[in-house]
Design an enzyme around this catalytic site. Structure first.
Site, mmCIF file in Angstrom:
data_model
loop_
_atom_site.group_PDB
_atom_site.id
_atom_site.type_symbol
_atom_site.label_atom_id
_atom_site.label_comp_id
_atom_site.label_asym_id
_atom_site.label_seq_id
_atom_site.Cartn_x
_atom_site.Cartn_y
_atom_site.Cartn_z
ATOM 1 N N GLY A 1 6.884 5.965 -4.365
ATOM 2 C CA GLY A 1 6.143 5.397 -5.590
ATOM 3 C C GLY A 1 6.936 4.200 -6.072
ATOM 4 N N GLU B 1 9.994 10.139 -0.635
ATOM 5 C CA GLU B 1 8.914 9.550 0.193
ATOM 6 C C GLU B 1 8.488 8.261 0.152
ATOM 7 O OE1 GLU B 1 6.109 12.578 -1.206
ATOM 8 O OE2 GLU B 1 6.895 14.209 -0.405
ATOM 9 N N PRO B 2 9.307 7.106 0.231
ATOM 10 C CA PRO B 2 8.748 6.032 0.076
ATOM 11 C C PRO B 2 7.714 5.276 0.955
ATOM 12 C CG PRO B 2 10.979 5.914 0.831
ATOM 13 C CD PRO B 2 10.658 7.241 0.688
ATOM 14 N N ARG C 1 5.305 2.037 0.181
ATOM 15 C CA ARG C 1 5.102 0.521 -0.084
ATOM 16 C C ARG C 1 6.380 -0.036 -0.272
ATOM 17 N NH1 ARG C 1 0.895 -1.021 -3.715
ATOM 18 N NH2 ARG C 1 0.553 1.218 -4.056
ATOM 19 N N ARG D 1 -7.241 -3.893 -1.388
ATOM 20 C CA ARG D 1 -6.570 -3.745 -2.672
ATOM 21 C C ARG D 1 -7.231 -4.624 -3.729
ATOM 22 N NH1 ARG D 1 -1.773 -4.831 -3.721
ATOM 23 N NH2 ARG D 1 -1.395 -3.075 -4.951
ATOM 24 N N CYS E 1 -20.937 -8.794 2.391
ATOM 25 C CA CYS E 1 -22.018 -8.774 1.487
ATOM 26 C C CYS E 1 -21.724 -7.805 0.404
ATOM 27 C CB CYS E 1 -23.241 -8.453 2.237
ATOM 28 S SG CYS E 1 -23.468 -9.685 3.365
ATOM 29 N N GLU E 2 -20.570 -8.085 -0.585
ATOM 30 C CA GLU E 2 -20.286 -7.680 -1.848
ATOM 31 C C GLU E 2 -19.759 -8.557 -2.863
ATOM 32 O OE1 GLU E 2 -20.780 -3.967 -2.346
ATOM 33 O OE2 GLU E 2 -21.266 -3.507 -0.384
#
Ligand SMILES: *Cc1c(COP(=O)(O)O)cnc(C)c1O
Length: 418
Positions: free
Chosen positions: A238, A270-271, A273, A309, A341-342
């Site tokens: 995290g 538990e990295p 990112r 993201r 198409c959003e």
């Protein structure tokens, strides 16, 4: 410097990103082996002689070549599904290098995890504990477990990536934990190894982490008083990275806080990112510039299908031109959007950029939660992935083809079940 500008061009290690775009097309992901290695080693070096194990979080980016590099550095893996188990094994890991997290492990996933002998299953509910008890007994094995506890600490991050608060679906409450540990200790097919937690992602402050360490250590001591010896405390992942102006703690400072854990416990982390995030970029080309009454849009060939993201978390990613703009182009404020198409399909909003059609950009810090969240929505094949190591360039995953997308489909045939 893994990503740097020189003579106007943007480089990754010894290769100009414009050359990668020429050769492999856009959109594509590009990773720096040096940066990946440096990030992993920063954790390992920070722990020094302290007993520890780094389990890289496969869900941040599970591409085999990257997992294989981490395995060769000595990394373990934190997985959240049977698919990630298969990936970690395919990348060279042994069962003993793997820990299994996740709130909804299926029967088959637990059977596979026990069969390959994973190092620890981080159990997230009483129902899962019961299911695992039964499965391990049926296999004639002792399943190594930790309970993932929810310390009810606010990680001060985006609500979608905060996981350690009472209202979240993850883990068991601190109050429940003692009762469930007692229950697990009485079961012959379970072997209690440790305590696990993971309170959120993209954390930029040490205070919630240090609060969590205190709570987990207190729980470990309470368990010891009941005669339960734990071998490890898993403090999750995290740690944040700098996307814009965040000031995340340095890995060394973060690890120093974790090392408040008494020496008799091995520390697990538990990295995800913070290991792969700044080691990857997404390359894209401008297709069209479009002036609307209130806004200018730059329409590019990457979309929420390549990088979710911004659409999912309103995340901000820096943009860098691969080459200097031609002299006649003036700067404007653009929304950088994709072809999907959003209206949520944007990569960046309201950015001052010097663009012309055909210009190519790097979306920076896209290594984590980038390719893994790619989809084929709008029948868009997923992009290529390229790894750079010094001057050498490897296509670690070719661009998907339209044929790949349709390969396993069948037309309906009128056939009754026997
Ligand atoms: C996602 C996740 C991680 C990794 O989080 P990062 O923010 O990428 O470091 C670690 N552990 C668990 C259980 C996770 O779900």
């Amino acid at each position: 410097m893994s990503f740097h500008r020189s003579a106007g061009r943007l480089w990754v290690e010894g290769v100009a990103l414009s050359e990668i775009a020429d050769r492999f097309g856009t959109p594509c992901y590009v990773y720096s082996r040096a940066r990946l290695t440096e990030n992993w080693r920063a954790y390992d070096d920070a722990f020094g002689a302290r007993a520890h194990r780094i389990h890289y979080s496969v869900k941040a980016n599970g591409s085999l070549a990257l997992l294989n590099i981490l395995h060769s550095l000595g990394s373990g893996f934190d997985i959240v599904s049977g698919g990630e188990l298969a990936r970690a094994l395919a990348a060279g890991a042994n069962g003993s290098d793997i820990i299994f997290s996740g709130v909804g492990k299926s029967r088959q996933e637990l059977i596979d995890a026990v069969t390959v002998g994973v190092a620890c299953i981080n159990v997230e509910s009483e129902a899962e504990l019961d299911r695992l008890t039964e499965i391990a007994a049926a296999l004639g094995r002792r399943a190594p477990i930790a309970l993932r506890v929810n310390p009810d600490v606010d990680p001060q991050t985006h609500p979608y990536i905060s996981t350690g608060l009472q209202g979240n679906k993850f883990g068991v409450s601190m109050v429940e934990a003692l009762r469930l540990y007692r229950k697990a200790l009485a079961v012959p097919s379970l072997e209690v190894r440790g305590i696990a937690c993971h309170i959120g992602s993209q954390m930029t402050s040490l205070a919630p982490i240090s609060d969590t360490v205190g709570l987990i250590v207190d729980l470990a001591k309470a368990l010891e008083r009941e005669g339960c010896q734990l071998s490890h405390l898993d403090l999750g992942g995290g740690l944040g990275i700098r996307y814009r102006d965040e000031q995340p703690p340095a890995i060394t400072d973060y690890v120093r806080v974790l090392c408040d854990v008494p020496e008799r416990f091995e520390i697990h982390v538990e990295p995800g990112r913070s290991i792969i995030g700044d080691a990857g970029v997404l390359l894209t080309s401008i297709e069209y510039l479009k002036a609307m009454p209130t806004k200018h849009f730059a329409i590019c060939d990457a979309a929420m299908t390549e990088l979710l993201r911004p659409a999912l978390y309103n995340a901000w990613h820096a943009l860098e031109l691969l080459e200097p703009p031609t002299a006649d182009v003036s700067s404007r404020r653009y929304d950088l959007v994709g072809p999907v198409c959003e209206s949520a399909d944007f990569l960046a909003q309201d950015r001052e950029l010097c663009l012309s059609p055909g210009a190519r950009l790097a979306v920076m810090n896209a290594g984590a939660y980038g390719f893994v969240m790619a989809s084929s929505y709008n029948a868009r094949p997923r992009p290529a992935e390229i790894l750079v190591d010094g001057h050498s360039v490897t296509e670690i995953r070719p661009r998907e083809t339209i044929g790949d997308l349709m390969a396993s489909e069948r037309l309906a045939t009128a056939r009754e079940l026997p």
